[in-house]
Every structure is written in structure tokens, then in C-alpha cells.
Scaffold this motif. Structure first.
Motif, short mmCIF file in Angstrom:
data_model
loop_
_atom_site.label_atom_id
_atom_site.label_comp_id
_atom_site.label_asym_id
_atom_site.label_seq_id
_atom_site.Cartn_x
_atom_site.Cartn_y
_atom_site.Cartn_z
N ALA A 192 0.84 -1.20 0.00
CA ALA A 192 0.00 0.00 0.00
C ALA A 192 0.87 1.25 0.00
CB ALA A 192 -0.92 0.00 1.22
N ALA A 193 0.45 2.26 -0.74
CA ALA A 193 1.14 3.54 -0.81
C ALA A 193 0.15 4.65 -0.46
CB ALA A 193 1.73 3.77 -2.20
N ALA A 194 0.68 5.83 -0.16
CA ALA A 194 -0.18 6.96 0.19
C ALA A 194 -1.03 7.37 -1.00
CB ALA A 194 0.67 8.13 0.67
N ALA A 195 -2.29 7.66 -0.75
CA ALA A 195 -3.20 8.15 -1.78
C ALA A 195 -3.96 9.35 -1.22
CB ALA A 195 -4.17 7.06 -2.21
N SER A 196 -4.45 10.17 -2.10
CA SER A 196 -5.18 11.36 -1.68
C SER A 196 -6.41 10.97 -0.87
CB SER A 196 -5.62 12.18 -2.90
OG SER A 196 -6.45 13.24 -2.51
N ARG A 197 -6.71 11.79 0.16
CA ARG A 197 -7.90 11.56 0.98
C ARG A 197 -9.14 12.18 0.37
NH1 ARG A 197 -5.55 12.66 7.12
NH2 ARG A 197 -3.95 11.02 7.08
N ILE A 198 -8.96 12.90 -0.70
CA ILE A 198 -10.10 13.53 -1.37
C ILE A 198 -10.93 12.45 -2.06
CG2 ILE A 198 -10.80 15.13 -3.19
CD1 ILE A 198 -8.27 16.69 -2.65
N GLN A 199 -12.22 12.45 -1.84
CA GLN A 199 -13.08 11.49 -2.51
C GLN A 199 -13.24 11.89 -3.98
OE1 GLN A 199 -16.73 11.13 -0.22
NE2 GLN A 199 -15.94 9.27 0.72
N ARG A 200 -12.99 10.93 -4.85
CA ARG A 200 -13.07 11.23 -6.27
C ARG A 200 -13.47 9.96 -7.01
NH1 ARG A 200 -8.04 14.19 -8.50
NH2 ARG A 200 -7.05 12.16 -8.17
N CYS A 201 -14.63 9.97 -7.62
CA CYS A 201 -15.12 8.78 -8.31
C CYS A 201 -14.52 8.64 -9.70
CB CYS A 201 -16.65 8.83 -8.42
SG CYS A 201 -17.51 8.87 -6.84
N GLU A 202 -14.47 9.73 -10.40
CA GLU A 202 -13.96 9.71 -11.76
C GLU A 202 -12.55 10.28 -11.80
OE1 GLU A 202 -15.70 8.28 -14.02
OE2 GLU A 202 -17.47 8.04 -12.77
N PRO A 203 -11.73 9.79 -12.68
CA PRO A 203 -10.35 10.28 -12.75
C PRO A 203 -10.27 11.66 -13.37
CG PRO A 203 -10.75 8.82 -14.56
CD PRO A 203 -11.99 8.78 -13.71
N HIS A 204 -9.20 12.35 -13.01
CA HIS A 204 -8.88 13.57 -13.75
C HIS A 204 -8.42 13.15 -15.13
CE1 HIS A 204 -7.13 17.39 -14.94
NE2 HIS A 204 -6.07 16.71 -15.29
N VAL A 205 -8.99 13.74 -16.17
CA VAL A 205 -8.60 13.39 -17.54
C VAL A 205 -7.43 14.28 -17.95
CG1 VAL A 205 -9.35 13.21 -19.92
CG2 VAL A 205 -10.96 12.75 -18.07
N PRO A 206 -6.23 13.73 -18.08
CA PRO A 206 -5.07 14.56 -18.44
C PRO A 206 -5.11 14.99 -19.89
CG PRO A 206 -4.42 12.26 -18.34
CD PRO A 206 -5.87 12.32 -17.92
N THR A 207 -5.37 16.25 -20.13
CA THR A 207 -5.47 16.75 -21.50
C THR A 207 -4.47 17.84 -21.81
OG1 THR A 207 -7.08 18.47 -20.94
CG2 THR A 207 -7.95 16.28 -21.43
N GLY A 208 -3.65 18.23 -20.84
CA GLY A 208 -2.67 19.26 -21.08
C GLY A 208 -3.27 20.58 -21.51
N GLY A 209 -4.50 20.84 -21.11
CA GLY A 209 -5.14 22.08 -21.48
C GLY A 209 -5.97 21.98 -22.74
N ILE A 210 -5.85 20.87 -23.49
CA ILE A 210 -6.67 20.66 -24.68
C ILE A 210 -8.07 20.26 -24.23
CG2 ILE A 210 -7.04 19.18 -26.70
CD1 ILE A 210 -4.89 21.18 -27.17
#
Length: 535
Positions: free
Chosen positions: A80-98
Motif C-alpha cells: 500500500a502507498a499513500a493516496a489522496s484523501r479527497i473522494q473522487r469517483c472519476e479520474p482527472h482526464v489529463p489533457t494538457g489544457g486541450i
């Protein structure tokens, strides 16, 4: 992944996540959805660790559970590794601003204040018409980058009847699929390097993967009803989630061994280990936003903070992230906002509305907005306002304040009456460039001399500081013209939105440090950057 020469559709996948308890599964059949007993998980986990280690799969799998809580596992150990405590169901979609805005494909990699239309709805419609014969007009509803040159987009007509997936490069449609039934849950996700793109339909439990050329890509036959996907940072491995398991397999060999992780992952992501510690530190510090930077080859990249999801920011190459300024008009919030963009081309300022034609041109360069919305520029060594033109800081005024013949090279506004300027002796001599702060045309303090070739002037988000870079590195002044202490070796820098932190380039790394603690070791990223902007 094996490629099949058939045309069907295309889509994208980015990823957010995966695993927690694991096992190797050789025959590829989907297990019961009931959670296995603890006694059976242990040997399965050991088998998975053995399989991942033998395969050489490394990194960190991050996944969200059904309660939208994030978890993380290191590969291949599955610790196990550290993960954000913020609840988030869907991933952030990495688009680089596009992304898609008002039907256009736009780039906002430098934050909300700097935007540009990459492909207008009119250009998209013409390209699709040439490729498919459909009249349109079409509007982009989602867009993601596929590497530096191509963009994958989902388009719809004005009535929402025709839905099209298209891969576009330089206003040319590489491949398009028309009249495709897109469910409301359809999402495009790109692989980290843009080699693949996937369409995820969570409502139907379907994932379709394609190459950046639009060729369908095979998935393991033994995995049924997949609904989330992630690639390793180097794209050698793929993680595919079903309702009961996550499967890891070699991207180019989908019929090879499957390593099964018996967990229910709502969504997943796969990150590199070297950035995991930095991401945890950024998360603990509460840092948010998007960091856009120019790498050693002047390619633009973007990192989402604090998770450090990496993605291309624009197909254009820029070594310096200055020269384009924008301003939003329209109050109160809720009223239509007008976004005006100013840039310098061939010694002239061009003013246009976002996505629209050029409204005005005027001689000058280095555009800057004053807080009241006045557009200013540097012209013949003087600071002038535009539309209409009026001299705000003349060469005669510089001579009076500085005691010599100087011209303004760059200028940026700290407040309505306070401006920071890079000034240079004329004609150019061995005299160092100066960074000076003026208020109501009067010098507020003795200007700072710091090397030659000073440029890249920028102001902090709240207008309390101004920074520039020279042959000796970066220099920062406050609004009263006083020098601000910086860590040794800083070359380029930018502020957090609240000005509490600075991010800077130093040698072959990017460093975050508290603005009031320049001697702190900071949070270090092993990335080479020529310039950067934090929004």
C-alpha cells in the motif's frame, strides 16, 4: 496490443486507478463477483506479485473504490502507498489544457487567463465534410491530445443526431467514424504518450481501444465487460478493470498472460514511482492547479497538481511561456464573458476575441493588461496604452528617473498605477539590464541590476511581486522595488495562485518551496524545464 485492420471507432483513455489485493489468473475467466475469503486472497496476492515481478511491471496503481475513496499500490510488491484523501469517483482526464469550449477545440495550458482556439467549429466542420460527406455543422463536445500533433475529438451536429469520432492533425481528418451511437457515459481517454486512445462507456460496460491512426486494438478475450483502463507511463503495460477484478497484461500481447487483481476498482491510474513521493508531499502541502512547463526540447507539458498526471500541453514548441495575454470581461458572474486575447506578431499587437477574427492591430510588442482593462504595449522603448494610443512612460521620463538613456524592453502591471519594467541602456552597452518598479511614472526604489539579457518579466497572481530572468538567473522584486531572496540556482519561476508558494527551475529539476522559506529543501521533481507557469 495486436492491431486489427478494420475501421470502427475510436476514443481515448487516460486513467485513474487500480488495485488493492491481487492475483495471477492464467485462463482469463472472470471470477465470481463475491469477494474472496481472506485465506484465498493471500496466495492469489503472492501469485500476482510473482507475476508482476517476473514481467518487470513497475510504478504505482491508484484506484477508486465504489465509495469513491482512493487507494494506491506499488508495483510489483503490491504494498500500500499513500493516496489522496479527497473522494473522487472519476479520474482527472489529463489533457494538457486541450479541451472543448463552445464547440471549438481550445488550448488553455497556461491557465484560465491564457487561451487559444486550436480548431474552430468551422474548421472541424469543413474537415469532417471533406472526410465523410456529412454537411454538419459540427461542434466538439470533448477533445484530448494524442501526442504532440494529433487530437482526438467527439463531435455532434446542432441537433445531436449525428455523433462523430475524429482524429485530426493540422485541420486534416486522419480518420473519422460517423453516426456512431454514443451513450451519455461515453468518455475519451488517451494513453500517456498518445499512442492509443480509448472510449469508455460505463453504462454499457464497454471499453474500445484504437491506435492514434484509428486502427482498432484487441483486448484480452478472457476479460468481459471492461469499464475502465489505464496504461503504464511507458505504455508497455495495460490495466483493465471489470466489476470484480483488474487485469494487467502486456500491451502488445493481449493474448499472453493475465495478472489478475481481485478488487473492485471504479476507476484507475498508473503513475511512475519517482514522482509518487513528490505527489504525496504536494498533496500534504495542499497544492493544487496545473503546472505547464517547456521541456529541454521546448515541448510544452502539463502536470496536474497534486497528482502529477502528465500530458502534452500543446503541439506548438515554446521555450518561453510569455508573449500571449488574455483578459475576461463580463460582470457579474453569470453574464456572458468576453475573452480578449492580445499577442505580438511581426512587431505589431494583434487583438482578437477568443476564437474570433482580429479586431485591431497596433505597432508595438509585449502586450500587458492593466487592472482596469487597458491594453498596454512597449513601443520604441516607451510604455504606451493602446486603442487609443497614449504614452504612459516615456524615454524622457526614464532618463529623468534613471539618470541616463534607457529604453523599456518589457513591462507588466502590479496594480492600476504601479508597473514593473525591464530597462536597457541605449545604445546597448556593457551596462547590466535593470528591473525597476514605477508608480505614477516615478521610480519607487533604486532599480536592481542583475546580469545581462534580462527578459521573461511576469507578475505574481495578486500583483505583489515581479520576476525576471537574466544571465545570472531569476530575480524578484516586491511592489516597493525591494529585492526578494530566492534559493540559489533558480532560473525561471512562477507563483501558486495564492502566492504562498513558488515553483522554479533549478539545474535538471523543478522545485516547489514556500515563498517565505527560500532556504527550505522544497519539493523536488526530477524534470528538466526551460520555463514554467503555475495556474
Amino acid at each position: 496490443m495486436r492491431r486489427f485492420p478494420t475501421g470502427l471507432l475510436v476514443a481515448a483513455v487516460a486513467v485513474l486507478v487500480v488495485a488493492a489485493a491481487v492475483d495471477a489468473f492464467r485462463n482469463g475467466s472472470e471470477p465470481s463477483r463475491r469477494a474472496p475469503a481472506e485465506a484465498s486472497v493471500a496466495p492469489e496476492r503472492a501469485a500476482a506479485v510473482s507475476g508482476l515481478r517476473a514481467a518487470g511491471a513497475t510504478g504505482t496503481l491508484v484506484y477508486s473504490d465504489e465509495g469513491c475513496r482512493l487507494h494506491a499500490l506499488r508495483l510489483p510488491s503490491l504494498r500500500a502507498a499513500a493516496a489522496s484523501r479527497i473522494q473522487r469517483c472519476e479520474p482527472h482526464v489529463p489533457t494538457g489544457g486541450i479541451g472543448a469550449f463552445d464547440g471549438d477545440v481550445v488550448w488553455a495550458g497556461l491557465g484560465a487567463g491564457v487561451v487559444q482556439v486550436v480548431l474552430s467549429k468551422e474548421e472541424l466542420s469543413r474537415a469532417v465534410r471533406r472526410s465523410t460527406g456529412l454537411e454538419g455543422p459540427f461542434r466538439a463536445v470533448q477533445a484530448v491530445p494524442l501526442g504532440q500533433e494529433r487530437i482526438a475529438a467527439l463531435l455532434t451536429d446542432s441537433e445531436g443526431l449525428d455523433r462523430i469520432f475524429a482524429v485530426v492533425e493540422d485541420e486534416r481528418v486522419v480518420v473519422a467514424f460517423a453516426r456512431w451511437e454514443l451513450g451519455s457515459a461515453g468518455v475519451l481517454r488517451p494513453s500517456p504518450r498518445g499512442t492509443y486512445v480509448a472510449l469508455i462507456e460505463r453504462e454499457n460496460g464497454a471499453v474500445s481501444v484504437f491506435t492514434r491512426d484509428g486502427e482498432p486494438v484487441a483486448l484480452p478475450q478472457g476479460v468481459t465487460d471492461p469499464y475502465a483502463i489505464a496504461w503504464s507511463p511507458d505504455e508497455r503495460w495495460t490495466a483493465l478493470a471489470t466489476r470484480a477484478s483488474v487485469y494487467v497484461f502486456a500491451t502488445e500481447d493481449p493474448d499472453g498472460r493475465l495478472i489478475r487483481i481481485p478488487v473492485s476498482a471504479r476507476d484507475l491510474d498508473w503513475t511512475a514511482d519517482e514522482l509518487l513521493g513528490a505527489a504525496a508531499a504536494l498533496r500534504e502541502a495542499g497544492l493544487r492547479g496545473v503546472l505547464t512547463y517547456a521541456d529541454d526540447d521546448c515541448r510544452l507539458r502539463a502536470l496536474t497538481l497534486p497528482d502529477l498526471a502528465d500530458h502534452p500541453a500543446s503541439s506548438e514548441r515554446q521555450c518561453r511561456l510569455t508573449g500571449l495575454v488574455a483578459r475576461r470581461f463580463g460582470q457579474p458572474v453569470g453574464d456572458p464573458q468576453r475573452i480578449l486575447v492580445a499577442r505580438c506578431r511581426s512587431g505589431r499587437i494583434e487583438l482578437s476575441e477568443l476564437g474570433g477574427p482580429i479586431l485591431s492591430r497596433a505597432p508595438g510588442c509585449v502586450p500587458a493588461w492593466r487592472p482596469d482593462g487597458t491594453l498596454t504595449a512597449v513601443r520604441n522603448g516607451e510604455l504606451v496604452s493602446l486603442f487609443p494610443t497614449r504614452v504612459l512612460l516615456s524615454r524622457a521620463g526614464l532618463a529623468r528617473e534613471l539618470g541616463g538613456d534607457f529604453g523599456i524592453v518589457e513591462a507588466a502591471w502590479l496594480s492600476q498605477t504601479t508597473v514593473a519594467a525591464v530597462v536597457r541602456a541605449t545604445p546597448p552597452s556593457a551596462t547590466p539590464d535593470l528591473l525597476a518598479v514605477f508608480r505614477a511614472r516615478r521610480l519607487v526604489a533604486r532599480p536592481a541590476a542583475f546580469g545581462t539579457g534580462m527578459s521573461g518579466l511576469r507578475v505574481s497572481p495578486e500583483g505583489n511581486f515581479a520576476a525576471a530572468r537574466s544571465s545570472r538567473g531569476a530575480i524578484v522584486l516586491d511592489g516597493e522595488g525591494r529585492r526578494v531572496r530566492l534559493p540559489v540556482g533558480v532560473r525561471a519561476l512562477s507563483w501558486s495562485p495564492d502566492e504562498a508558494w513558488i515553483v522554479a527551475t533549478r539545474g535538471d529539476e523543478i522545485v516547489f518551496f514556500p515563498f517565505d522559506e527560500p532556504s527550505s529543501p522544497g519539493i523536488r521533481l526530477p524534470l528538466v524545464a526551460r520555463d514554467l507557469v503555475w495556474r
